[in-house]
Design a protein around this motif. Structure first.
Motif, short mmCIF file in Angstrom:
data_model
loop_
_atom_site.label_atom_id
_atom_site.label_comp_id
_atom_site.label_asym_id
_atom_site.label_seq_id
_atom_site.Cartn_x
_atom_site.Cartn_y
_atom_site.Cartn_z
N VAL A 127 42.64 43.15 44.34
CA VAL A 127 41.22 42.80 44.52
C VAL A 127 40.44 43.26 43.54
CG1 VAL A 127 39.97 44.94 46.21
CG2 VAL A 127 42.26 44.03 47.00
N GLU A 128 39.24 43.06 43.86
CA GLU A 128 38.73 43.00 42.71
C GLU A 128 37.30 43.09 42.52
OE1 GLU A 128 36.71 39.76 39.05
OE2 GLU A 128 39.01 40.04 39.08
N GLY A 129 36.44 44.39 43.14
CA GLY A 129 35.14 44.29 42.84
C GLY A 129 35.26 44.72 44.62
N SER A 130 35.70 45.19 44.64
CA SER A 130 36.34 45.32 46.47
C SER A 130 36.51 43.33 47.41
CB SER A 130 34.25 45.60 47.32
OG SER A 130 34.70 47.14 47.38
N GLU A 131 36.46 42.94 47.00
CA GLU A 131 36.70 41.58 47.02
C GLU A 131 38.08 40.96 47.14
OE1 GLU A 131 35.33 37.10 46.33
OE2 GLU A 131 34.49 38.65 45.44
N VAL A 132 39.12 40.63 48.12
CA VAL A 132 40.39 39.93 47.75
C VAL A 132 40.33 39.05 47.72
CG1 VAL A 132 42.40 39.83 49.21
CG2 VAL A 132 40.78 41.45 50.08
N LYS A 133 41.25 38.85 46.73
CA LYS A 133 41.34 37.53 45.22
C LYS A 133 42.44 37.16 46.57
CE LYS A 133 37.82 38.32 43.00
NZ LYS A 133 36.53 36.86 42.83
N LYS A 134 43.68 37.57 46.67
CA LYS A 134 44.39 36.96 46.41
C LYS A 134 45.26 38.02 47.39
CE LYS A 134 47.92 37.81 42.97
NZ LYS A 134 48.62 37.10 41.48
N GLN A 135 46.92 37.13 48.57
CA GLN A 135 47.77 38.01 49.08
C GLN A 135 48.81 36.78 49.97
OE1 GLN A 135 46.46 40.15 52.70
NE2 GLN A 135 48.27 40.94 53.09
#
Length: 623
Positions: A127-135
């Motif tokens: 998560v980067e800046g409240s944005e999920v980048k990968k799971q």
């Protein structure tokens, strides 16, 4: 007119929430450690880079999270511990997954890896800046690893307000110590820039205290235990002789949560009344176990302040527990109820009590080092001759001692210069130097007395010397011109990690004072030299005293680094009461005092001298 109220975007709302929870890197470490403890971990490893600005990584062997739980833990208001309103008043855990992760992820780059024992694969979420980048699924052992990178990367203003690395590292150490003390059964380790700071195995509380603060704490610990129907208190306090002038080693835990409470701190200090100096603070690590319904932990966002529904009872129990511990270990004075006071300390006859040399110390008062109590009564003299004999005993041994002699255990005598005792033909008659004309002497090796035009001046030697040294060190720090006297035998000083970080933070300024030192192993320094104008002091004690005094002033006053260091060094280097000064030294002190910009007051505001006018002196004799 259009509507003006609108809902905030989630990312912005998370950043606002982060302003309360995430103040600096130590705030992140606190939340991650508490989450690891609540996950029933028995081993926790912390890795720090660049004082937490680049990386804070916490790895635990706890129960882990499922794929769904891991994803939900980054959502706002997500929790695993609260189901209804009443649960807010039954909280026994520290943090919980999701309480602060959403706020941390709003201002940093966060990566979480977690796996439960029953799952074949774990989950990795970035998560980067409240944005999920990968799971994605990932292979790892049971437990959770959370890495927080580049804190405040998207809020440059917040990042600019962070302090230097030594300052931030000191705060990280403080948070680590609190969690380590609250959970002595958990193995904890912390590394900063690949250097091990602590490696603490799980064990007893006493072992954890020694592991955190050093081996010399082993001999000063006193156990405290008190169980009541309302609350239970247990832990350790330090013996009064090990008390320090600085705060910072006082720890309260309520249901294993670290708190700050001045009212309860007063209860502990009050229990030490009469056993230590007023300006000293005892060491203590005390745990309070109480029903959560009797406290409110949601007073402060960081939960370091709580409210008790009956604070006076808690105060009384803590004070009684500490006093009982001091009495049990024969530290506090106790009454002997078996002794008949009517027959103790009574002489064999009706004659007046005699005074011995042991009854009086070098300052003329009763000695504080007497091993047995003495009956206090007014002496009775049968006649005038008996009165004269007893009065003269107070001055026995003073007749033959010359003025300004070396320190002795007996009193001091003084011969004042006058025309009657001046030797004829010495020095060529009437010509006198300035030094000869200025008669100075000490009173009880504390005050300097000298004649002035209007009468007599009394100078308190320690505050006066502090004023002189303060202005000198302030000028030295400003010009970076401190001279160092190299030690013949360098000494090694071992500090706790917090103090070591403080020394590294002040390294340039301490060198400017005249100290010569360098790192020497793990949290250790080798002292090669001290300021050239400091004579007769142990290098190790002087250096450690400077750090303790600096921390004391920092906790009580708002001073910049230069003024704090100058005041701290002056406090430690100044002459003390009881120190004998030669006439030349006293004259030099007087001259230097009145060359200061503010000779009237010491750096802490105390008066340095007082004048007795001739009229005032005359009033003592003219009724």
């Amino acid at each position: 007119m259009s509507d003006i109220i609108r809902l905030l975007p989630d990312a912005l709302a998370n950043q606002i929430a982060a302003g309360e929870v995430v103040q600096r890197p130590s705030s992140v470490l606190k939340e991650l450690l508490e989450n690891a403890i609540d996950a029933k971990s028995t081993q926790i490893q912390v890795i720090i880079k660049d004082a937490g600005k680049s990386l804070i990584q916490v790895t635990d062997n706890g129960i882990g999270m499922s794929e769904t739980d891991a994803r939900l833990s980054f959502e706002r208001h997500a929790t695993s511990k609260i189901r209804e309103t009443e649960d807010l008043f039954r909280i026994r855990t520290m943090g919980f997954r999701g309480e602060a992760l959403a706020s941390i992820a709003a201002v940093a780059q966060v990566e979480m890896k977690s796996r439960r024992s029953e799952d074949e694969l774990g989950t990795c979420i970035a998560v980067e800046g409240s944005e999920v980048k990968k799971q994605e699924p990932v292979q790892l052992t049971q437990g959770t690893t959370i890495s927080v990178k580049n804190l405040f990367f998207n809020v440059p203003a917040r990042r600019n307000f962070l302090k230097s690395n030594p300052v931030e590292m000191r705060h990280l150490n403080d948070e680590f110590q609190r969690v380590a003390l609250a959970n002595p059964e958990v193995s904890l380790s912390i590394y900063h820039n690949d250097l091990e700071i602590y490696n603490l195995p799980g064990g007893k509380l006493s072992q954890r205290i020694v592991g955190l603060f050093g081996k010399n704490y082993r001999e000063q610990l006193v156990a405290v235990t008190e169980d009541t129907t309302h609350l239970n208190v247990h832990g350790y306090i330090g013996k009064p002789e090990f008390s320090k002038k600085t705060r910072g080693e006082q720890f309260f835990f309520v249901n294993n949560r670290y708190i700050k409470n001045n009212y309860l701190n007063h209860a502990v200090v009050n229990a030490f009344e009469g056993l230590m100096r007023d300006d000293h603070y005892p060491f203590y690590v005390l745990y309070i176990e109480i029903d959560p319904t009797h406290i409110d932990i949601n007073v402060h966002p960081t939960k370091t302040e709580i409210k008790f529904d009956d604070e006076r009872t808690v105060y009384g129990v803590i004070r009684a527990a500490v006093k009982q511990a001091l009495g049990t270990h024969n530290i506090a004075p106790s009454l002997d109820f078996d002794q008949d006071v009517n027959f103790s300390a009574i002489g064999s006859g009706p004659s007046a009590p005699s005074f011995s040399d042991k009854d009086f110390d070098s300052r003329g008062g009763e000695s504080p080092f007497r091993s047995a109590p003495r009956e206090v009564s007014m002496p009775r003299f049968p006649d005038k001759r008996g009165f004269d004999r007893e009065w003269q005993k107070l001055y026995e041994g003073l007749e033959d001692e010359p003025a300004q002699s070396a320190p002795r255990t007996e009193g001091m005598s003084l011969t004042l210069e006058s025309a009657a005792n001046r030797m004829e033909g010495a020095g060529g008659g009437s010509e006198k130097t300035h030094a000869d004309a200025q008669v100075v002497f000490q009173i009880h090796r504390r005050y300097i007395c000298t004649q002035v035009k209007s009468g007599i001046m009394l100078i308190d030697q320690q505050p006066a010397h502090e004023r002189i040294m303060f202005e000198k060190y302030l000028e030295t720090l400003s010009s970076q011109s401190g001279a160092s006297q190299q030690s013949l035998f360098p000494q090694t000083v071992t500090l706790n990690p917090s103090d070591f970080s403080l020394v590294m933070e002040l390294s340039d300024e301490i060198h400017a004072l005249g100290f010569s030192f360098e790192p020497f192993g793990h949290n250790a320094l080798i002292i090669n030299g001290v300021p050239a104008d400091v004579q007769g002091q142990n290098e190790k004690e002087l250096f450690e005293g400077l750090i303790d005094q600096y921390k004391d002033f920092r906790s009580q006053l708002s001073l910049d680094k230069y003024e704090n260091l100058a005041r701290s060094m002056a406090k430690r280097a100044a002459v003390k009461p009881g120190q004998t000064l030669q006439p030349e030294e006293m004259r030099a002190l007087i001259d230097q005092l009145f060359a200061c910009s503010n000779p009237n007051y010491s750096p802490d505001g105390g008066q340095t001298f007082a004048l007795l006018s001739m009229d005032k002196i005359g009033s003592f004799f003219n009724a």
